[in-house]
Design an enzyme around this catalytic site. Structure first.
Site, PDB file in Angstrom:
ATOM      1  N   GLU A   1      37.222  32.770  45.727  1.00 22.69           N
ATOM      2  CA  GLU A   1      35.972  32.675  44.968  1.00 22.69           C
ATOM      3  C   GLU A   1      36.388  32.722  43.509  1.00 22.69           C
ATOM      4  O   GLU A   1      36.892  33.742  43.037  1.00 22.69           O
ATOM      5  CB  GLU A   1      35.061  33.869  45.275  1.00 22.69           C
TER       6      GLU A   1
ATOM      7  N   CYS B   1      29.727  35.443  38.245  1.00 25.00           N
ATOM      8  CA  CYS B   1      30.256  34.137  38.645  1.00 25.00           C
ATOM      9  C   CYS B   1      29.122  33.147  38.882  1.00 25.00           C
ATOM     10  O   CYS B   1      29.324  31.947  38.822  1.00 25.00           O
ATOM     11  CB  CYS B   1      31.094  34.294  39.893  1.00 25.00           C
TER      12      CYS B   1
HETATM   13  P1  NAP Z   1      41.465  37.924  37.316  1.00 25.33           P
HETATM   14  O1  NAP Z   1      42.110  38.307  36.055  1.00 25.33           O
HETATM   15  O2  NAP Z   1      41.884  36.672  37.965  1.00 25.33           O
HETATM   16  O3  NAP Z   1      41.663  39.170  38.306  1.00 25.33           O
HETATM   17  C1  NAP Z   1      41.089  39.174  39.573  1.00 25.33           C
HETATM   18  C2  NAP Z   1      41.816  40.162  40.453  1.00 25.33           C
HETATM   19  O4  NAP Z   1      43.142  39.692  40.688  1.00 25.33           O
HETATM   20  C3  NAP Z   1      41.973  41.549  39.844  1.00 25.33           C
HETATM   21  O5  NAP Z   1      41.803  42.512  40.844  1.00 25.33           O
HETATM   22  C4  NAP Z   1      43.411  41.531  39.358  1.00 25.33           C
HETATM   23  O6  NAP Z   1      43.966  42.818  39.277  1.00 25.33           O
HETATM   24  C5  NAP Z   1      44.052  40.744  40.461  1.00 25.33           C
HETATM   25  N1  NAP Z   1      45.359  40.208  40.141  1.00 25.33           N
HETATM   26  C6  NAP Z   1      45.762  39.618  39.009  1.00 25.33           C
HETATM   27  N2  NAP Z   1      47.050  39.253  39.118  1.00 25.33           N
HETATM   28  C7  NAP Z   1      47.467  39.614  40.357  1.00 25.33           C
HETATM   29  C8  NAP Z   1      48.702  39.521  41.059  1.00 25.33           C
HETATM   30  N3  NAP Z   1      49.772  38.956  40.534  1.00 25.33           N
HETATM   31  N4  NAP Z   1      48.766  40.030  42.316  1.00 25.33           N
HETATM   32  C9  NAP Z   1      47.685  40.600  42.898  1.00 25.33           C
HETATM   33  N5  NAP Z   1      46.493  40.729  42.264  1.00 25.33           N
HETATM   34  C10 NAP Z   1      46.376  40.232  41.010  1.00 25.33           C
HETATM   35  O7  NAP Z   1      39.880  37.817  37.166  1.00 25.33           O
HETATM   36  P2  NAP Z   1      38.891  38.857  36.476  1.00 25.33           P
HETATM   37  O8  NAP Z   1      39.124  38.787  35.006  1.00 25.33           O
HETATM   38  O9  NAP Z   1      38.909  40.169  37.149  1.00 25.33           O
HETATM   39  O10 NAP Z   1      37.496  38.212  36.856  1.00 25.33           O
HETATM   40  C11 NAP Z   1      36.884  37.194  36.111  1.00 25.33           C
HETATM   41  C12 NAP Z   1      36.898  35.877  36.832  1.00 25.33           C
HETATM   42  O11 NAP Z   1      36.478  36.053  38.177  1.00 25.33           O
HETATM   43  C13 NAP Z   1      35.953  34.872  36.241  1.00 25.33           C
HETATM   44  O12 NAP Z   1      36.636  33.679  36.033  1.00 25.33           O
HETATM   45  C14 NAP Z   1      34.878  34.671  37.288  1.00 25.33           C
HETATM   46  O13 NAP Z   1      34.347  33.398  37.359  1.00 25.33           O
HETATM   47  C15 NAP Z   1      35.575  35.008  38.529  1.00 25.33           C
HETATM   48  N6  NAP Z   1      34.627  35.534  39.508  1.00 25.33           N
HETATM   49  C16 NAP Z   1      34.289  34.776  40.565  1.00 25.33           C
HETATM   50  C17 NAP Z   1      33.403  35.257  41.508  1.00 25.33           C
HETATM   51  C18 NAP Z   1      33.017  34.458  42.720  1.00 25.33           C
HETATM   52  O14 NAP Z   1      32.459  35.045  43.636  1.00 25.33           O
HETATM   53  N7  NAP Z   1      33.277  33.183  42.773  1.00 25.33           N
HETATM   54  C19 NAP Z   1      32.851  36.532  41.370  1.00 25.33           C
HETATM   55  C20 NAP Z   1      33.210  37.273  40.270  1.00 25.33           C
HETATM   56  C21 NAP Z   1      34.109  36.759  39.341  1.00 25.33           C
HETATM   57  P3  NAP Z   1      44.187  43.578  37.867  1.00 25.33           P
HETATM   58  O15 NAP Z   1      42.856  43.838  37.316  1.00 25.33           O
HETATM   59  O16 NAP Z   1      44.912  44.800  38.278  1.00 25.33           O
HETATM   60  O17 NAP Z   1      44.995  42.630  37.021  1.00 25.33           O
END
Ligand code: NAP
Length: 515
Positions: free
Chosen positions: A256, A295
């Site tokens: 997602e 999102c």
């Molecule tokens: P993100 O930076 O991609 O992080 C998402 C998750 O991935 C966090 O728990 C992060 O942990 C983890 N992560 C990052 N690098 C990783 C790795 N190498 N190994 C394992 N886990 C890792 O996204 P975000 O800033 O939290 O969220 C914003 C984005 O999410 C937006 O682009 C939004 O559109 C999207 N979103 C989509 C939905 C949907 O349902 N489609 C819902 C909500 C948000 P850490 O925090 O520890 O780095």
């Protein structure tokens, strides 16, 4: 300072090194620290496989549903504490915190109700048996069986409670133990929610583990029957799902991700009508709710050129009523962005959009917040832009500014034209359309339906009960094609599908009927 803990292998683990700070985004004060150093991730997986998986699979659908009911009850009973923590760690207003916390308890409760309809067999029948022979005795019947693996849930920062609960509801009900990893920046709420659930003793051992901080080498130990469900940015999704080990083991990976959701006003909707009022109310809410960090928030607003002036006026009036600041202060209706990094990324994003669009409302710059010290807090007040040429725009259709920022785009033509413009976003979670014209709507569904996971239709008849396009209700699919990740979550019983294996049973009808 408080150090958040992980719940692994049946006990609480507190890391001593590699700790990242968590802050109150309205004041920038440190509130906690978190990390996962010292966790043996192979042991975490073993615990899920050897303890959690058999424990869950030994229960009926109804018994697993009872677990979800109890989890929901714990969240409801501790709602006030969780809402206060949401404000402290995510800067949310009461209403925005409730969207997350009550969304979590509501989704768990929904899946409890669904469990009661799933029957007594340890697997689900899918569709009817199909005759494979002349006599009809030889049949094929698809069944869905709980996978004997582990579900790893990686969540975004914006829904610390709902994000963990909507995934855990489906995997626990499907009989798969979950290891949940919240985004570190807002993990205080997830940690507390799971602490309360564990303390209530409602979970079988190994059914749910929590990793706060990095997942270390967890993903490198996954096996073919495991599942990863990821919510977050498209960049992180790409780097995780393409890891060599996950590809070699063919681990199911649901994504997602980003989405440039569009709201489309149809030409039949006149200013002043109930449908027009609903459109304005929805769009203002979808820009400002959770400070645009959803999102499903509206990023593009497609409006017939003839309705542009009325739309501008109404949206500016609505956004003008939003009070940005510290949610602890009286009268504040919208909080800050969650982190300094989100603020920096959003400001850079607005600067990109401004190369193609003019600002209609707001500044697109950081502001001070009501009730916060000057210069402190990650505040960005609602910002509305307008681009003259919807088709020529590039960044407007591609750059997700995860903030209260949206762009008005005029269009001329029918539903087919609107659908083409929506499709420039290359796949969305939700498209909202406002119309009372069935012919226009039929054309939009036919020509634009495949570019979106959900089509929310606002009309005069639906207006009194319409929940808004941003709510991902558990009854319906959450997920979208293309840029949105191509994933599918929720959607009633379909939400269990990620954690079940479809098996085609072939054999005797009379034998199958007696299983
Ligand atoms: P993100 O930076 O991609 O992080 C998402 C998750 O991935 C966090 O728990 C992060 O942990 C983890 N992560 C990052 N690098 C990783 C790795 N190498 N190994 C394992 N886990 C890792 O996204 P975000 O800033 O939290 O969220 C914003 C984005 O999410 C937006 O682009 C939004 O559109 C999207 N979103 C989509 C939905 C949907 O349902 N489609 C819902 C909500 C948000 P850490 O925090 O520890 O780095």
């Amino acid at each position: 300072m408080k150090t958040l803990r992980s719940y692994v292998c049946g006990s609480w683990h507190e890391a001593r090194t590699g700790l990242a700070p968590l802050v109150n985004p309205a004041t920038e004060e440190n509130i906690a620290q978190a990390g996962s150093d010292g966790i043996d991730f192979q042991a975490v997986l073993d615990h899920a496989r050897q303890v959690g998986s058999p424990a869950l699979r030994s229960l009926s659908w109804q018994q697993r549903g009872e677990i979800l009911k109890s989890m929901s009850k714990v969240l409801r009973e501790n709602r006030d504490e969780l809402l206060a923590l949401s404000r402290e760690n995510s800067g949310t207003t009461l209403a925005d915190g409730s969207f997350d916390v009550d969304g979590a308890s509501g989704t768990l409760a929904y899946y409890y109700s669904l469990a009661r309809t799933l029957g007594e067999k340890p697997f689900l029948m899918e569709g009817e048996a199909t005759a494979l022979s002349k006599s009809g005795e030889l049949v094929g019947q698809h069944v869905l069986v709980p996978r004997r693996g582990v579900a790893v849930h990686i969540n975004a920062f914006n829904f610390p409670t709902w994000g963990f609960a909507e995934k855990a509801a489906c995997s626990i009900l499907a009989g798969m133990p979950a290891i949940t990893k919240p985004a570190t920046a807002t993990a205080a709420l997830t940690e507390r929610a799971i602490e309360l659930i564990v303390a209530a003793g409602v979970l079988p051992p190994g059914a749910l583990q929590l990793v706060v901080g990095s997942t270390g080498d967890l993903l490198d130990h996954l096996e073919p029957l495991d599942v990863v469900a990821f919510t977050g940015s498209a960049d992180t999704a790409r780097s995780l799902r393409s890891r060599a080990h996950l590809l070699e083991a063919n681990v199911r990976f649901n994504v997602e991700a980003d989405s440039l959701n569009a709201a489309v006003l149809a030409p039949d909707v006149a200013p002043g009508s109930a449908t027009f009022e609903l459109f304005v109310r929805d769009v203002v809410r979808e820009i400002s709710q959770k400070t645009g960090q959803k999102c499903t928030a509206v990023r593009r607003i497609l409006v017939p050129a003839a309705r542009l002036a009325a739309t501008r006026e109404a949206l500016i009036a609505g956004l003008g009523r939003v009070v940005t600041g510290n949610a602890a202060a009286e009268g504040v209706t919208m909080g800050p962005l969650a982190t300094a990094a989100q603020l920096a990324d959003s400001l850079a994003g607005v600067a990109e959009l401004r190369r193609e669009a003019e600002i209609l409302f707001g500044t697109g710059l950081r502001s001070d917040g009501v009730g916060s010290p000057a210069g402190k807090g990650y505040f960005l007040a609602p910002t509305l832009l307008e681009a003259a040429d919807a088709r020529a725009a590039q960044a407007i259709h591609r750059r997700e500014v995860f903030a209260p920022v949206a762009t008005v785009l005029p269009y001329d033509g029918g539903a087919g034209t609107a659908a083409e413009l929506v499709a420039l976003g290359e796949g969305t979670l939700v498209t909202s359309a406002y119309t009372d014209d069935p012919a226009w709507l039929g054309e939009l569904v036919a020509s634009g339906g495949s570019a979106t996971g959900r089509l929310y239709v606002g009309s005069e008849a639906a207006a009194p009960e319409a929940p808004g396009s941003g709510a991902a209700l558990p009854q319906n699919l959450h997920g979208g094609p293309g840029r949105a990740g191509g994933g599918e979550e929720l959607g009633g019983v379909r939400g269990l599908g990620l954690y079940l294996q479809r098996v085609a049973l072939q054999g005797s009808r009379s034998l199958f009927e007696r299983i």
